[in-house]
Motif scaffolding. Structure first.
Motif, PDB file in Angstrom:
ATOM      1  N   MET A  10       8.393  -8.615   4.538  1.00 60.05           N
ATOM      2  CA  MET A  10       7.839  -8.839   3.205  1.00 60.05           C
ATOM      3  C   MET A  10       6.630  -7.940   2.909  1.00 60.05           C
ATOM      4  O   MET A  10       6.417  -7.510   1.773  1.00 60.05           O
ATOM      5  CB  MET A  10       7.449 -10.302   3.036  1.00 60.05           C
ATOM      6  CG  MET A  10       7.208 -10.703   1.599  1.00 60.05           C
ATOM      7  SD  MET A  10       8.680 -10.623   0.543  1.00 60.05           S
ATOM      8  CE  MET A  10       9.467 -12.188   0.937  1.00 60.05           C
ATOM      9  N   VAL A  11       5.844  -7.620   3.938  1.00 61.78           N
ATOM     10  CA  VAL A  11       4.649  -6.805   3.735  1.00 61.78           C
ATOM     11  C   VAL A  11       5.005  -5.416   3.193  1.00 61.78           C
ATOM     12  O   VAL A  11       4.219  -4.790   2.472  1.00 61.78           O
ATOM     13  CB  VAL A  11       3.838  -6.684   5.044  1.00 61.78           C
ATOM     14  CG1 VAL A  11       4.602  -5.906   6.099  1.00 61.78           C
ATOM     15  CG2 VAL A  11       2.480  -6.048   4.789  1.00 61.78           C
ATOM     16  N   PHE A  12       6.195  -4.931   3.510  1.00 60.98           N
ATOM     17  CA  PHE A  12       6.583  -3.599   3.041  1.00 60.98           C
ATOM     18  C   PHE A  12       6.750  -3.574   1.519  1.00 60.98           C
ATOM     19  O   PHE A  12       6.532  -2.531   0.893  1.00 60.98           O
ATOM     20  CB  PHE A  12       7.876  -3.155   3.743  1.00 60.98           C
ATOM     21  CG  PHE A  12       7.670  -2.794   5.181  1.00 60.98           C
ATOM     22  CD1 PHE A  12       7.351  -1.502   5.551  1.00 60.98           C
ATOM     23  CD2 PHE A  12       7.763  -3.760   6.167  1.00 60.98           C
ATOM     24  CE1 PHE A  12       7.133  -1.165   6.882  1.00 60.98           C
ATOM     25  CE2 PHE A  12       7.555  -3.445   7.503  1.00 60.98           C
ATOM     26  CZ  PHE A  12       7.232  -2.150   7.862  1.00 60.98           C
ATOM     27  N   ASN A  13       7.120  -4.708   0.931  1.00 62.11           N
ATOM     28  CA  ASN A  13       7.205  -4.765  -0.530  1.00 62.11           C
ATOM     29  C   ASN A  13       5.825  -4.655  -1.164  1.00 62.11           C
ATOM     30  O   ASN A  13       5.658  -4.024  -2.215  1.00 62.11           O
ATOM     31  CB  ASN A  13       7.874  -6.074  -0.953  1.00 62.11           C
ATOM     32  CG  ASN A  13       9.338  -6.125  -0.558  1.00 62.11           C
ATOM     33  OD1 ASN A  13      10.045  -5.149  -0.653  1.00 62.11           O
ATOM     34  ND2 ASN A  13       9.777  -7.288  -0.090  1.00 62.11           N
ATOM     35  N   LYS A  14       4.841  -5.256  -0.524  1.00 64.98           N
ATOM     36  CA  LYS A  14       3.475  -5.155  -1.043  1.00 64.98           C
ATOM     37  C   LYS A  14       2.948  -3.736  -0.868  1.00 64.98           C
ATOM     38  O   LYS A  14       2.273  -3.197  -1.764  1.00 64.98           O
ATOM     39  CB  LYS A  14       2.568  -6.150  -0.316  1.00 64.98           C
ATOM     40  CG  LYS A  14       1.159  -6.225  -0.910  1.00 64.98           C
ATOM     41  CD  LYS A  14       0.351  -7.339  -0.270  1.00 64.98           C
ATOM     42  CE  LYS A  14      -1.030  -7.456  -0.925  1.00 64.98           C
ATOM     43  NZ  LYS A  14      -1.826  -8.550  -0.322  1.00 64.98           N
ATOM     44  N   ILE A  15       3.244  -3.133   0.273  1.00 64.60           N
ATOM     45  CA  ILE A  15       2.833  -1.742   0.513  1.00 64.60           C
ATOM     46  C   ILE A  15       3.382  -0.834  -0.579  1.00 64.60           C
ATOM     47  O   ILE A  15       2.666   0.001  -1.147  1.00 64.60           O
ATOM     48  CB  ILE A  15       3.321  -1.275   1.901  1.00 64.60           C
ATOM     49  CG1 ILE A  15       2.540  -1.990   3.008  1.00 64.60           C
ATOM     50  CG2 ILE A  15       3.193   0.243   2.040  1.00 64.60           C
ATOM     51  CD1 ILE A  15       3.117  -1.774   4.403  1.00 64.60           C
ATOM     52  N   LEU A  16       4.673  -0.991  -0.885  1.00 64.78           N
ATOM     53  CA  LEU A  16       5.308  -0.150  -1.892  1.00 64.78           C
ATOM     54  C   LEU A  16       4.715  -0.405  -3.277  1.00 64.78           C
ATOM     55  O   LEU A  16       4.430   0.540  -4.018  1.00 64.78           O
ATOM     56  CB  LEU A  16       6.820  -0.420  -1.912  1.00 64.78           C
ATOM     57  CG  LEU A  16       7.617   0.331  -2.983  1.00 64.78           C
ATOM     58  CD1 LEU A  16       7.443   1.846  -2.837  1.00 64.78           C
ATOM     59  CD2 LEU A  16       9.097  -0.052  -2.928  1.00 64.78           C
ATOM     60  N   SER A  17       4.517  -1.670  -3.619  1.00 61.04           N
ATOM     61  CA  SER A  17       3.978  -1.992  -4.952  1.00 61.04           C
ATOM     62  C   SER A  17       2.569  -1.432  -5.133  1.00 61.04           C
ATOM     63  O   SER A  17       2.237  -0.885  -6.193  1.00 61.04           O
ATOM     64  CB  SER A  17       3.976  -3.505  -5.167  1.00 61.04           C
ATOM     65  OG  SER A  17       5.294  -3.985  -5.291  1.00 61.04           O
ATOM     66  N   LEU A  18       1.734  -1.568  -4.111  1.00 59.76           N
ATOM     67  CA  LEU A  18       0.385  -1.005  -4.188  1.00 59.76           C
ATOM     68  C   LEU A  18       0.442   0.513  -4.339  1.00 59.76           C
ATOM     69  O   LEU A  18      -0.339   1.109  -5.106  1.00 59.76           O
ATOM     70  CB  LEU A  18      -0.409  -1.383  -2.937  1.00 59.76           C
ATOM     71  CG  LEU A  18      -0.823  -2.854  -2.825  1.00 59.76           C
ATOM     72  CD1 LEU A  18      -1.363  -3.147  -1.419  1.00 59.76           C
ATOM     73  CD2 LEU A  18      -1.865  -3.212  -3.879  1.00 59.76           C
ATOM     74  N   TYR A  19       1.375   1.148  -3.631  1.00 64.15           N
ATOM     75  CA  TYR A  19       1.533   2.606  -3.719  1.00 64.15           C
ATOM     76  C   TYR A  19       1.914   3.017  -5.143  1.00 64.15           C
ATOM     77  O   TYR A  19       1.321   3.936  -5.732  1.00 64.15           O
ATOM     78  CB  TYR A  19       2.590   3.074  -2.728  1.00 64.15           C
ATOM     79  CG  TYR A  19       2.899   4.548  -2.822  1.00 64.15           C
ATOM     80  CD1 TYR A  19       2.138   5.483  -2.129  1.00 64.15           C
ATOM     81  CD2 TYR A  19       3.951   5.003  -3.632  1.00 64.15           C
ATOM     82  CE1 TYR A  19       2.415   6.849  -2.231  1.00 64.15           C
ATOM     83  CE2 TYR A  19       4.229   6.354  -3.738  1.00 64.15           C
ATOM     84  CZ  TYR A  19       3.458   7.274  -3.041  1.00 64.15           C
ATOM     85  OH  TYR A  19       3.721   8.612  -3.150  1.00 64.15           O
TER      86      TYR A  19
END
Length: 393
Positions: free
Chosen positions: A192-201
Motif C-alpha cells: 500500500m505504501v507504494f501507492n502513497k509514494i506514487l501519489s506524492l510523486y
C-alpha cells in the motif's frame, strides 16, 4: 430491534436485526426455508454440471425470495462462465433492485458487518458490482459503491481500500489516495505504501515521496522485488483491476494492478529505483509448500472412485481427473492452490475452463474434508477468487 423490509408486493423478504450498536444482520424468515432448500438443490445440480437445472432453480429463488444474494452471486457465476454478457448485465440489474430494498432501510450510521456470516453474500454482491462498474469504465459509480462498502463494513475484510485506490487512480484523485492510506494499517498490506509514494510523486511532493522510499522495510522490499522480477504487467490494452483480496500474499500481484499508473507517470519508476534502499533488496522469495500444508487430502484414486459412485459420465470423470492433476502436487495447501489458479489465469484461460477447474476443486474437497465449517470456508475462498478473476476477464 428488528426492521422489516417493505414488501412492495414481493413474496418473501428478509429483516434487518440489530445485534450490536448500529450493527445489523440480514435474516430470512422461516417461510424462506423452502427456497433455501431449493438453493442447495441448485448447488447439487451445479456439481453434476446440470447447468440448466441449476440456473432454472436459482431464477425461481430470486423471483420469490428477495435479497437472496447467494443466488444472485451463483447466477452471475454461471453467466460469466457461459460468457453471456447480456445475461450478466440483466442479473446485476435485478440484484441492484434488491440492494435498494436493504439500503433504503438503513440509516447513515448503520453497518452490515462481514463478521456476521449472513451478511457476506450481500457484501460480496456489492463488491462485485463495484468491480464491474470500475472495469466497465465507470469509476465514479465504482467509487460510490466502494465508499459505501467501507461505511457498512469498516473493518474491511474484503480489502475494499485497495480497489478504491485503484478507482481513485483512474480518476486522477491523488489527494484522496493519500487520505485513504492515512487510515490504513500499513502492516496489513506491505504494497500500500507504494501507492502513497506514487501519489506524492505525481503531486510534486518529491521530498515526501523520497522519504517514504528511503524508509521502506524488508516487507515493502518484497513488493519491489516483484517489479524487478518481471515487467509483463505493463500492457497496452485497457486496464482492468484484478481483485486478489482472497490471496494471503497479495504483494505478489501489486504491479499487475498498479504498474500501469507507475508507467504512465513520467519518471516515477526511475525515481523509485534511484532512491530505493538497495541494502534491503532481496530476490523474490519462493514459498515453501511444506509450511503451507493446511488441507485434508485424499488420493486421486479415492477421488476417482467417489466420482464413479455419483454415476457421472465417463467423459465428466475424465475431465475432473485432468483438472485435479493441475493441482496434484499442491493439494494440501490452500494458498498454493489459489496462487496456481492465478497463474493459469495469467497464462490465458477461458472463463468456462476456469469455472471447471474450481468445480473440480469443490468436488475434490467435498470428498476429502469432513469438517463442514472448514469446507464451507475453503469453498467460499475458492469461489471468491474465481469470481474476482472472472469479473476481470
Amino acid at each position: 430491534m428488528v426492521r422489516k423490509i417493505k414488501k412492495k408486493n414481493l413474496i418473501i423478504t428478509p429483516t434487518l436485526e440489530r445485534v450490536a450498536e448500529n450493527e445489523f444482520i440480514i435474516l430470512f424468515p422461516n417461510k424462506a426455508n423452502t427456497y433455501i432448500e431449493k438453493y442447495n438443490l441448485a448447488m447439487v445440480a451445479l456439481e453434476k454440471e446440470d447447468i440448466l437445472k441449476s440456473e432454472s432453480i436459482l431464477k425461481i429463488i430470486v423471483k420469490n425470495l428477495k435479497c437472496h444474494f447467494e443466488s444472485y452471486n451463483s447466477l452471475i457465476d454461471i453467466a460469466l462462465g457461459q460468457e453471456k454478457q447480456l445475461k450478466v448485465s440483466k442479473i446485476f440489474k435485478e440484484g441492484e433492485k434488491d440492494l435498494e430494498l436493504i439500503l433504503e432501510n438503513l440509516k447513515a450510521e448503520d453497518m452490515i458487518c462481514w463478521k456476521y456470516g449472513s451478511n457476506r453474500d450481500f457484501l460480496t454482491f456489492l463488491y462485485t458490482l463495484g468491480v464491474r462498474y470500475l472495469n466497465k469504465g465507470n469509476p465514479i459509480k465504482a467509487k460510490e459503491i466502494f465508499n459505501l462498502l467501507l461505511k457498512l463494513n469498516p473493518n474491511d475484510e474484503q480489502d475494499v481500500s485497495e480497489i478504491l485506490i485503484d478507482t481513485l487512480f483512474e480518476l486522477n484523485d491523488h489527494n484522496s489516495v493519500i487520505n485513504v492510506i492515512r487510515n490504513y494499517d500499513k502492516d496489513r498490506n506491505p504494497s500500500m505504501v507504494f501507492n502513497k509514494i506514487l501519489s506524492l510523486y505525481v503531486l510534486g511532493r518529491l521530498d515526501e515521496s523520497k522519504n517514504l522510499i528511503c524508509n521502506l522495510n524488508s516487507e515493502n522490499m518484497r513488493v519491489y522485488a516483484q517489479l524487478e522480477k518481471e515487467n509483463s504487467f505493463f500492457k497496452e490494452e485497457s486496464h482492468k483491476y484484478i481483485p486478489f483480496n482472497s490471496i494471503q500474499n497479495k504483494f505478489l500481484y501489486y504491479w499487475e494492478n498498479f504498474g500501469e499508473y507507475w508507467n504512465s507517470a513520467d519518471g516515477a519508476l526511475e525515481f523509485l529505483r534511484l532512491n530505493v534502499p538497495i541494502g534491503l533488496y532481496t530476490e523474490p522469495e519462493t514459498i515453501d509448500a511444506v509450511t503451507l500444508k493446511d488441507l485434508e487430502i485424499c488420493s486421486i484414486e479415492a477421488f476417482e472412485e467417489s466420482l464413479k459412485e455419483k454415476e457421472l459420465k465417463e467423459s465428466t470423470i475424465k475431465e475432473h481427473l485432468d483438472n485435479i492433476a493441475v493441482f496434484q502436487e499442491i493439494l494440501s495447501s490452500k494458498e498454493r492452490i489459489k496462487e496456481k489458479l492465478v497463474l493459469v489465469f495469467r497464462e490465458g484461460i477461458s472463463k468456462s475452463r476456469l469455472n471447471k477447474l474450481v468445480t473440480t476443486l469443490n468436488q475434490y474437497f467435498r470428498f476429502s474434508i469432513e469438517d463442514k465449517d472448514l469446507l464451507k470456508e475453503i469453498l467460499f475462498e475458492f469461489r471468491t477468487l474465481k469470481d474476482n478473476l472472472l469479473s476481470s476477464m
